[in-house]
Design a protein around this motif. Structure first.
Motif, PDB file in Angstrom:
ATOM      1  N   SER A 130       0.839  -1.206   0.000  1.00 18.21           N
ATOM      2  CA  SER A 130       0.000   0.000   0.000  1.00 18.21           C
ATOM      3  C   SER A 130       0.867   1.247   0.000  1.00 18.21           C
ATOM      4  O   SER A 130       0.565   2.221  -0.682  1.00 18.21           O
ATOM      5  CB  SER A 130      -0.907   0.019   1.223  1.00 18.21           C
ATOM      6  OG  SER A 130      -1.763  -1.078   1.197  1.00 18.21           O
TER       7      SER A 130
ATOM      8  N   ASP B 210      -5.856  -0.669  -4.795  1.00 24.49           N
ATOM      9  CA  ASP B 210      -5.362  -1.226  -3.532  1.00 24.49           C
ATOM     10  C   ASP B 210      -6.340  -2.278  -3.016  1.00 24.49           C
ATOM     11  O   ASP B 210      -7.366  -1.943  -2.437  1.00 24.49           O
ATOM     12  CB  ASP B 210      -5.167  -0.126  -2.483  1.00 24.49           C
ATOM     13  CG  ASP B 210      -4.350  -0.614  -1.285  1.00 24.49           C
ATOM     14  OD1 ASP B 210      -4.022  -1.823  -1.248  1.00 24.49           O
ATOM     15  OD2 ASP B 210      -4.050   0.199  -0.399  1.00 24.49           O
ATOM     16  N   GLU B 211      -6.015  -3.521  -3.253  1.00 23.72           N
ATOM     17  CA  GLU B 211      -6.863  -4.641  -2.837  1.00 23.72           C
ATOM     18  C   GLU B 211      -8.348  -4.352  -3.061  1.00 23.72           C
ATOM     19  O   GLU B 211      -9.139  -4.371  -2.127  1.00 23.72           O
ATOM     20  CB  GLU B 211      -6.630  -4.961  -1.358  1.00 23.72           C
ATOM     21  CG  GLU B 211      -5.154  -5.150  -1.060  1.00 23.72           C
ATOM     22  CD  GLU B 211      -4.908  -5.900   0.234  1.00 23.72           C
ATOM     23  OE1 GLU B 211      -5.831  -6.596   0.701  1.00 23.72           O
ATOM     24  OE2 GLU B 211      -3.784  -5.807   0.759  1.00 23.72           O
TER      25      GLU B 211
HETATM   26 MG   LIG Z   1      -2.320  -2.480   2.361  1.00 27.09          MG
END
Ligand SMILES: [Mg+2]
Ligand SMILES: Nc1ncnc2c1ncn2[C@@H]1O[C@H](COP(=O)(O)OP(=O)(O)OP(=O)(O)O)[C@@H](O)[C@H]1O
Lengths: 316, 276, 349
Positions: free
Chosen positions: C43, C158-159
């Motif tokens: 991240s 991000d995910e």
């Molecule tokens: Mg993360």
């Protein structure tokens, strides 16, 4: 596919840009600058209206100012000597302590009981969480009218009820009696302020996970034990903070007392703020009142420190 | 879980006591304000006005300066409310979201300030305002009220700011918004309950403020309600009907505002982040 | 042109360095997946590219333009957050057009672009709804839509799928992939789900402790992991490792078992790790004993957990196996599918 004329759509020359998309200031720096501009009004307000007066209070306390604006001369610590040697000053310190303990005791008991009720989940309880604040919403001057009326010697409903129940034989002149007047203002002030504590306590209780109680029930704890071993420890911190904040606020209360009794009868309810107010504006001894304020602030700080030492919840 | 009849009864009794405690005194005074003077001072009080009259209110409006006091109070409270809301909301944004350098320190200092002994500062604040010629003006009163209402408001706002996910701020940044655009377009709409909370607090603070108003204002025509009504309380002969009409009416604006935003205020007080 | 270049980037939080000298080139139109264990800095790296965090040193450039000191809005990127970060007080249409309004795009063009994106994502029926009135999958699509209308130089994810249930995840996976094939926009995609990374990415970047362990096409990473970390991180169930040395053409495990591997390495006695993926073990009449502890038949294949040469291993067989826990079976290794690592340096040999 959605097409744009150029992919630089979102680039723009910032005011702060040094041309060719190379800003002089980075994003964080711009944020800081804007942030300071945004806190500036508040900080300036605090500095000018609260912090500066604390220093000018010190300056005033060293002069023999009688009326604001009138010429005065420097008299060093004379006001402090007078304050510390003044019997009325220490008498009102003692009254302030009585006032503090009375309000804290009565206020905490009533607020805690109310908070426990608010925790119930039925309709009335949920509405009561908001409407309980009514006594707090009401302006203090109305509170003073309400309680002067309720506790009135001749027409007050409380006196009438007391006589009907044969608790007292003659009507009590509550705000005319040196002993009862203090009780009267404590009752009125508690009624005005307990709702705020009740809601804060309720909030703390509301945040206790329900499974703690379920586990305790399975272990066979009764209601009192649950209160004693789960509720109280969980709201310990909030109670401590309420004691500190509420205590300081209570000691500063001026309007409730002044509007109901003006500090009387004679000086029976003259707590510190009332004494200082009277000294400054009735007795027209601003310098002396300033010295009393400084001594009072020191006493408050000492008391708060002492309280924090004794009552602070231990961190596990 | 079943509740035994005894418990149910007990529950009702306790609730009745609480309702009585909260509403009883208010009802007592409001209902008396609609009574004739003779009925008010009857040896055995009546539970409700046997003859509803408006003479107390009529007298209040025709023969006293009450309307003027009411107006002054409204002006001061509205101004206090607006200024406090404006400066604390933007300050909250800088402290709790932009995290200006020293934000933690500021947030702690503000907590400390709101413990400040207000009445003990009466003397120096009076002399400060006297120096700049703001004694005996409504503006002076507003300045003082804003100063005393603000710290608590900033502190109340903290929970509301922290409840807004930081990722919304970041998403807006990526979408092309600068710090001020984000404040206007993202935070302000989402902060509505928090703003309701501080609006209420600032209004009520100013609405009930007595200590400063009683010293800063000298001219009768500039007095606010607490002083105007307070003067009636202290007088030798007390016209109770008038007083109770005045008190009831003084309560009304605060209660009306509370009816609108009281829920948010309670949420602000109970939202976990309250103490600490 | 919207290639992304990361040159020797470091990131420190105070004294804690979480990104240590990362360099990476992403070609225009490429789909890159960042994978790695939790806390490895995925991240953080993404946020550095977005400009949400400032880099401590190094350089990031997008489309050949250094962006180190540019704010996110000046970088021409779009980001999809794990929590979607939809504006709760705006309806779907306003959420998607927010960036366009800020960029002062005209009303007509705005509607056109939002309409187009909504069509691609099947969001037309929901344009007037608020985020709270949408399901998780729909919210995810709005978050994508918000990125698509921008037509940015780079997409950052991000995910984005980690809050969805597994079925929806598979569906959204192929949707994102399709979108990428249609738009051909450079994409950096953070995930902790290696299946996602393997199926979607052109190249995978494996991060560990703020460093890049290996960059490569999915199957390259699978077939030729550079080091022990990548070997154990990529593939599920994970690769089995056996400690030992090379002795006379055979691999001699620590417990003394000789495993024929068909290498002709000089037996210099260095400590080694032999790696073999579970699916590269074969049943054979004569071979090494695999002591069975559990058997998990899934129908298509059989997964066995057991002990081989004194170490716990997993093995996957196409056959159904009648063995009971406690019994032993004999297996052999696919000799050309074995991996050898230097135990001291963890590097592939
Ligand atoms: Mg993360
Ligand atoms: N603001 C910060 N201050 C200090 N340390 C931070 C901060 N943000 C992240 N870190 C640290 O940086 C490291 C990398 O964090 P990052 O969020 O990039 O991990 P990640 O790979 O995304 O993990 P996950 O898969 O759990 O999301 C972590 O050790 C984290 O604790």
């Amino acid at each position: 596919m959605v097409m744009l004329e150029h992919s630089g759509q979102f680039l723009y020359a910032d005011l702060v840009s040094g041309g060719a998309n190379r800003p002089i200031w980075s994003r964080k720096q711009i944020e800081q600058v804007i942030g300071y501009i945004l806190v500036a009004p508040l900080l300036c307000w605090m500095l000018v209206v609260l912090i500066y007066p604390i220093f000018s209070l010190l300056a005033l306390s060293l002069t023999n100012t009688r009326i604001i604006g009138a010429p005065a001369s420097f008299i060093a610590a004379e006001n402090y000597v007078a304050t510390l040697q003044s019997a009325p000053f220490w008498a009102s310190v003692a009254r302030s302590l009585v006032w503090l303990l009375g309000n804290i005791f009565l206020g905490t008991v009533v607020a805690l009981a109310a908070a426990l009720l608010l925790r119930q989940s039925w309709l009335l309880a949920r509405h009561a969480r908001v409407w309980i604040l009514l006594p707090w919403v009401i302006p203090t001057v109305a509170v003073s009218v309400i309680w002067q009326w309720m506790l009135n010697t001749n027409y007050g409903v409380i006196n009438i009820a007391l006589q009907h129940l044969a608790i007292t034989s003659a009507p009590l002149n509550i705000f005319g009696s040196r002993q009862l007047a203090m009780v009267g203002v404590i009752v009125a002030n508690t009624w005005h302020w307990f709702p705020l504590s009740a809601v804060v306590m309720f909030g703390a209780m509301h945040n206790i996970p329900a499974d703690l109680y379920e586990a305790a029930q399975i272990d066979g704890a009764n209601s009192w034990q649950q209160f004693r071993h789960i509720t109280l420890p969980s709201i310990e911190k909030v109670l401590f903070a309420l004691g500190l904040v509420g205590g300081l606020w209570t000691l500063n209360v001026f309007d409730t007392i002044y509007l109901i009794t003006r500090g009387g009868p004679s000086d029976a309810t003259q707590t510190l703020p009332v004494l200082i107010y009277d000294t400054a504006f009735k007795g027209q001894r601003i310098g002396l009142a300033a010295a009393m304020s400084v001594v009072a602030i020191c006493l408050l700080a000492a008391l708060a420190t002492l309280y924090a030492r004794i009552a602070a919840p231990k961190e596990e | 879980m079943t509740i035994s009849p005894l418990n149910a009864l007990l529950r009702w009794v306790v609730w009745a006591a609480l309702v009585f405690l909260v509403v009883g005194p208010i009802y007592w005074v409001v209902s008396a304000s609609f009574k004739e003077t003779a009925e008010i001072i009857r040896p055995v009080p009546t539970l409700w006005p046997h003859r509803v009259v408006f003479e107390n209110y009529a007298y209040l409006f025709t023969s006293t300066k009450y309307p003027r006091y009411l107006l002054n109070s409204l002006i001061v409270a509205a101004a206090t409310m607006m200024v406090t809301t404006a400066i604390t909301t933007i300050a909250g944004y800088a402290i709790y979201r932009l995290r200006v350098w020293g934000a933690d320190w500021m947030s702690r200092a503000i907590l400390l300030i709101y413990l400040a002994p207000t009445t003990l500062l009466l003397v120096p604040i009076y002399s400060l305002l006297a120096a700049v010629g703001l004694v005996n003006t409504l503006a002076g009163l507003v300045i003082v009220n804003v100063a005393f209402a603000s710290p608590f408001c900033v502190w109340l706002l903290r929970g509301f700011y922290e409840a807004i996910p930081i990722s919304l701020h970041e998403a807006a940044e990526v979408d092309g918004a600068g710090p001020m655009t984000i404040f206007w377009r993202i935070y302000l709409p989402l902060l509505a309950p928090g703003i309701g909370t501080i609006v209420l607090y600032a209004f009520i603070y100013s609405w009930t403020e007595f200590a400063f108003a009683s010293q800063l204002i000298v001219t009768d025509g500039l007095k606010t309600l607490p002083m105007g009504l307070g003067a009636l309380v202290g007088s030798y002969y007390i016209n109770w009907g008038l007083l109770m009409a005045g008190a009831s009416l003084a309560t009304l604006p605060a209660v009306l505002l509370f009816a609108i935003v009281g829920r948010y205020f309670v949420r602000g007080l109970t939202s976990g982040a309250v103490i600490g | 042109m919207s290639e992304l270049q990361i040159r020797d980037v470091h990131k420190k939080y105070g004294v804690l360095e979480v990104i240590h000298s990362i360099s990476l080139d992403v070609a225009d139109g490429e789909f890159i997946a960042l994978v790695g264990p939790s806390g490895c800095g995925k991240s953080t790296l993404l946020r550095l590219i977005a400009g949400l965090e400032e880099i401590t040193s190094g350089e990031i450039s997008i489309g050949g333009r250094a962006v180190n000191r540019l704010a996110p809005k000046q970088r021409d990127i779009a980001m999809v957050f794990q929590t979607y970060a939809l504006y709760p007080h705006m309806n779907v249409e306003d959420n998607m057009s927010f960036s366009l309004r800020l960029a002062k795009v005209g009303e007509k063009e705005r509607q056109e672009r939002v309409g187009k994106a909504a069509e691609i994502l099947g969001l037309q029926p929901y344009l007037k709804r608020y985020p709270r009135q949408l399901s998780g999958g729909q919210r995810q699509r709005v978050a994508m839509g918000r990125a698509i209308v921008r037509d940015p130089a780079i997409y950052l994810f991000d995910e984005p799928l980690s809050n969805l249930d597994s079925k929806l995840r598979v569906a959204m996976r192929s949707e994102i992939k399709e979108n990428h094939q249609r738009l051909k926009t450079t994409t950096v995609y953070v995930t902790h789900d290696q299946i996602e990374a393997m199926t979607m990415a052109d190249r995978i970047v494996v991060l560990n402790g703020g460093r890049i362990e290996q960059v490569g096409a999915p199957l390259d990473l699978y077939d030729k992991p550079d080091n022990l970390f990548v070997a154990s991180f990529i593939g599920s169930p994970a690769m089995n490792f056996i400690e030992g040395t090379i002795r006379g053409g055979d691999f001699l495990a620590a417990d003394g078992t000789a495993i024929p591997v068909g290498f002709s390495l000089p037996g210099d006695g260095r400590p080694l790790q032999l790696g073999i993926r579970p699916e590269h073990l074969r049943l054979s009449a004569e071979g090494i004993a695999l002591y069975v502890r559990t058997i998990e038949p899934t129908g298509a294949e059989t997964l066995i957990h057991g002990t081989l040469a004194g170490v716990p291993v997993a093995a996957i067989f196409r056959e159904r196996i009648a063995a009971q826990p406690g019994q032993s079976i004999t297996v052999s290794l696919d000799v050309d599918k074995t991996h050898l690592f230097d135990a001291a340096t963890s590097m592939r040999i």
